[in-house]
Motif scaffolding. Structure first.
Motif, PDB file in Angstrom:
ATOM      1  N   ASP A 148      94.513 -48.149  51.342  1.00 50.59           N
ATOM      2  CA  ASP A 148      95.473 -48.600  52.352  1.00 50.59           C
ATOM      3  C   ASP A 148      94.772 -48.557  53.694  1.00 50.59           C
ATOM      4  N   LEU A 149      94.772 -49.691  54.414  1.00 47.32           N
ATOM      5  CA  LEU A 149      94.071 -49.807  55.684  1.00 47.32           C
ATOM      6  C   LEU A 149      95.053 -50.117  56.803  1.00 47.32           C
ATOM      7  N   VAL A 150      94.820 -49.488  57.960  1.00 45.36           N
ATOM      8  CA  VAL A 150      95.603 -49.802  59.158  1.00 45.36           C
ATOM      9  C   VAL A 150      94.655 -49.894  60.347  1.00 45.36           C
ATOM     10  N   LYS A 151      95.089 -50.595  61.381  1.00 48.07           N
ATOM     11  CA  LYS A 151      94.327 -50.684  62.634  1.00 48.07           C
ATOM     12  C   LYS A 151      94.930 -49.704  63.624  1.00 48.07           C
ATOM     13  N   THR A 152      94.101 -48.782  64.131  1.00 45.14           N
ATOM     14  CA  THR A 152      94.538 -47.801  65.116  1.00 45.14           C
ATOM     15  C   THR A 152      93.839 -48.078  66.448  1.00 45.14           C
ATOM     16  N   THR A 153      94.148 -47.273  67.453  1.00 42.20           N
ATOM     17  CA  THR A 153      93.498 -47.453  68.753  1.00 42.20           C
ATOM     18  C   THR A 153      92.002 -47.157  68.677  1.00 42.20           C
ATOM     19  N   SER A 154      91.586 -46.421  67.638  1.00 43.80           N
ATOM     20  CA  SER A 154      90.168 -46.081  67.481  1.00 43.80           C
ATOM     21  C   SER A 154      89.436 -47.003  66.521  1.00 43.80           C
ATOM     22  N   GLY A 155      90.154 -47.929  65.905  1.00 39.03           N
ATOM     23  CA  GLY A 155      89.541 -48.829  64.928  1.00 39.03           C
ATOM     24  C   GLY A 155      90.313 -48.825  63.624  1.00 39.03           C
ATOM     25  N   VAL A 156      89.700 -49.343  62.564  1.00 38.27           N
ATOM     26  CA  VAL A 156      90.347 -49.409  61.255  1.00 38.27           C
ATOM     27  C   VAL A 156      90.234 -48.049  60.570  1.00 38.27           C
ATOM     28  N   ALA A 157      91.310 -47.632  59.884  1.00 37.65           N
ATOM     29  CA  ALA A 157      91.332 -46.334  59.214  1.00 37.65           C
ATOM     30  C   ALA A 157      91.894 -46.478  57.804  1.00 37.65           C
ATOM     31  N   ILE A 158      91.369 -45.647  56.899  1.00 39.86           N
ATOM     32  CA  ILE A 158      91.908 -45.548  55.538  1.00 39.86           C
ATOM     33  C   ILE A 158      92.990 -44.482  55.540  1.00 39.86           C
ATOM     34  N   THR A 159      94.212 -44.869  55.180  1.00 41.20           N
ATOM     35  CA  THR A 159      95.316 -43.912  55.146  1.00 41.20           C
ATOM     36  C   THR A 159      95.684 -43.485  53.729  1.00 41.20           C
ATOM     37  N   GLY A 160      95.166 -44.181  52.729  1.00 42.97           N
ATOM     38  CA  GLY A 160      95.436 -43.816  51.342  1.00 42.97           C
ATOM     39  C   GLY A 160      94.339 -44.339  50.443  1.00 42.97           C
ATOM     40  N   PHE A 161      94.049 -43.605  49.364  1.00 41.51           N
ATOM     41  CA  PHE A 161      92.999 -44.027  48.441  1.00 41.51           C
ATOM     42  C   PHE A 161      93.384 -43.590  47.033  1.00 41.51           C
ATOM     43  N   LYS A 162      93.422 -44.559  46.099  1.00 45.94           N
ATOM     44  CA  LYS A 162      93.690 -44.287  44.692  1.00 45.94           C
ATOM     45  C   LYS A 162      92.467 -44.701  43.895  1.00 45.94           C
ATOM     46  N   PRO A 163      91.668 -43.751  43.423  1.00 48.77           N
ATOM     47  CA  PRO A 163      90.435 -44.111  42.710  1.00 48.77           C
ATOM     48  C   PRO A 163      90.726 -44.672  41.334  1.00 48.77           C
ATOM     49  N   MET A 164      89.824 -45.539  40.844  1.00 52.66           N
ATOM     50  CA  MET A 164      89.975 -46.072  39.493  1.00 52.66           C
ATOM     51  C   MET A 164      89.073 -45.343  38.513  1.00 52.66           C
ATOM     52  N   GLN A 165      88.357 -44.311  38.974  1.00 53.43           N
ATOM     53  CA  GLN A 165      87.440 -43.586  38.114  1.00 53.43           C
ATOM     54  C   GLN A 165      88.018 -42.216  37.758  1.00 53.43           C
ATOM     55  N   ALA A 166      87.846 -41.851  36.515  1.00 56.79           N
ATOM     56  CA  ALA A 166      88.318 -40.551  36.058  1.00 56.79           C
ATOM     57  C   ALA A 166      87.122 -39.672  35.706  1.00 56.79           C
ATOM     58  N   THR A 167      87.330 -38.379  35.725  1.00 57.90           N
ATOM     59  CA  THR A 167      86.274 -37.455  35.330  1.00 57.90           C
ATOM     60  C   THR A 167      86.117 -37.478  33.810  1.00 57.90           C
ATOM     61  N   VAL A 168      84.880 -37.580  33.348  1.00 56.04           N
ATOM     62  CA  VAL A 168      84.614 -37.600  31.912  1.00 56.04           C
ATOM     63  C   VAL A 168      84.621 -36.174  31.374  1.00 56.04           C
ATOM     64  N   ASN A 169      85.429 -35.934  30.358  1.00 60.12           N
ATOM     65  CA  ASN A 169      85.504 -34.616  29.724  1.00 60.12           C
ATOM     66  C   ASN A 169      84.582 -34.628  28.505  1.00 60.12           C
ATOM     67  N   ARG A 170      83.359 -34.128  28.670  1.00 62.87           N
ATOM     68  CA  ARG A 170      82.376 -34.198  27.589  1.00 62.87           C
ATOM     69  C   ARG A 170      82.790 -33.361  26.383  1.00 62.87           C
TER      70      ARG A 170
END
Length: 317
Positions: A148-170
């Protein structure tokens, strides 16, 4: 994301589903989706399908339309860069699926961290400490995810992140391996790689499985010579986010080994496997330095340029 593939043998597919449960992805569904035409690797496209239209069996027209509508809205292509920047400038929150790589710049007065979103042409995006602590791979080789990206007074910021990678349980995979015979496990691996095992002899299957060695063996340096269309680059491009494929263009010592100006490690220090694809088309800046650096790396796993910033790596090449 770790996935086990299904194919046309329904009995075998049922066993895979019984043993591995939700980790099973039906690879028959990907070609019908046309998602790879948007320039994303197979493991990303399969994640999209499993998230948007989960299920098994042939992908229906309705499911394909739903997945592609999501992709149109969330997976940017090069021509969308300025459109997305405009939307941000108008105060919109923009949600997209993109790879994210974070770089830390240490300064005397205040350290800086920059998230780089190359699909969007953005390279100084703000990201919080909370997200970096939650997903440390953002600082290593980077991660694919929905941001999730927004424009702030300091520039563009990431406000949310949902990764598509999971930890591998060997340990889990070791336990599940006991449920399969050797022949079944070979079949499962080959199908997960995108091959149809019945099309190959046992020797040919073994040769195909050799392509996985650089992913599991440290400093496994391999040269593969084969005609076009035999899947040399396709496999490495589409099997894992921990692989970086270099195909065409200029390659510099800073990219491969270390940037002496900033101290930033190169690709051989940050990925599990680096592939020099179609090597005859690559152009090497300072070829003597690259050859010398590769000789040292292939011999002892050390990365250095002119004796500066020496480090070791177990990346395969």
């Amino acid at each position: 994301m770790s996935a086990v593939a299904e194919h046309v043998n329904d009995t075998f597919a049922e066993k895979a589903r019984r043993v591995f449960g939700k980790m099973v992805i039906d690879k028959r569904r990907l070609p019908a989706s046309q998602l790879q035409k948007r320039g994303v690797p197979a493991y990303v496209a399969e994640w999209v399908l499993d998230s948007i239209v989960p299920g098994s069996g042939e992908l229906t027209t309705v499911e394909a339309a739903k997945a592609n509508q999501w992709a149109e809205e969330k997976i940017p292509v090069a021509k969308d860069q300025e459109v997305i920047k405009y939307r941000l400038s108008q105060g919109e929150t923009v949600r997209v699926l993109t790879p994210v790589q974070v770089e830390i710049v240490l300064k005397r007065n205040k350290d800086e961290r920059h998230a780089k979103l190359w699909l969007l042409g953005l390279d100084e995006v703000y990201i919080s400490d909370d997200l970096l602590q939650q997903f440390p791979d953002l600082l290593r080789q980077g991660m694919w995810g929905v941001v999730d990206l927004v424009k702030t007074t300091s520039g563009v910021a990431i406000t949310g992140f949902k990764p598509m990678q999971a930890t591998v349980n060997r340990e889990l995979f070791k336990q599940k391996r006991a449920e399969f015979t050797l022949a079944e496990w070979r079949k499962l691996l080959l199908q997960s790689m995108g091959y149809r095992p019945a099309a190959f002899t046992e020797l040919e299957q073994s040769i195909l499985l050799l392509r996985l060695l650089p992913l599991v063996q440290k400093n496994m340096h391999l040269m593969e010579l084969a005609p076009k269309g035999t899947g040399k680059s396709y496999l490495y491009e589409n099997i894992s986010p921990y692989v970086r494929l270099i195909s065409g263009g200029n390659v510099s010592p800073a990219v491969l080994f270390v940037n002496n100006a900033t101290g930033q490690p190169g690709l051989l220090a940050r990925f599990a496997v680096v592939v020099l694809d179609e090597v005859q088309t690559l152009k090497f800046d300072k070829p003597e330095e690259i050859v010398g650096g590769l000789k040292g790396y292939l011999a002892n796993g050390k990365l250095t340029r002119g004796g500066l910033h020496e480090t070791t790596s177990d990346c395969s090449l």
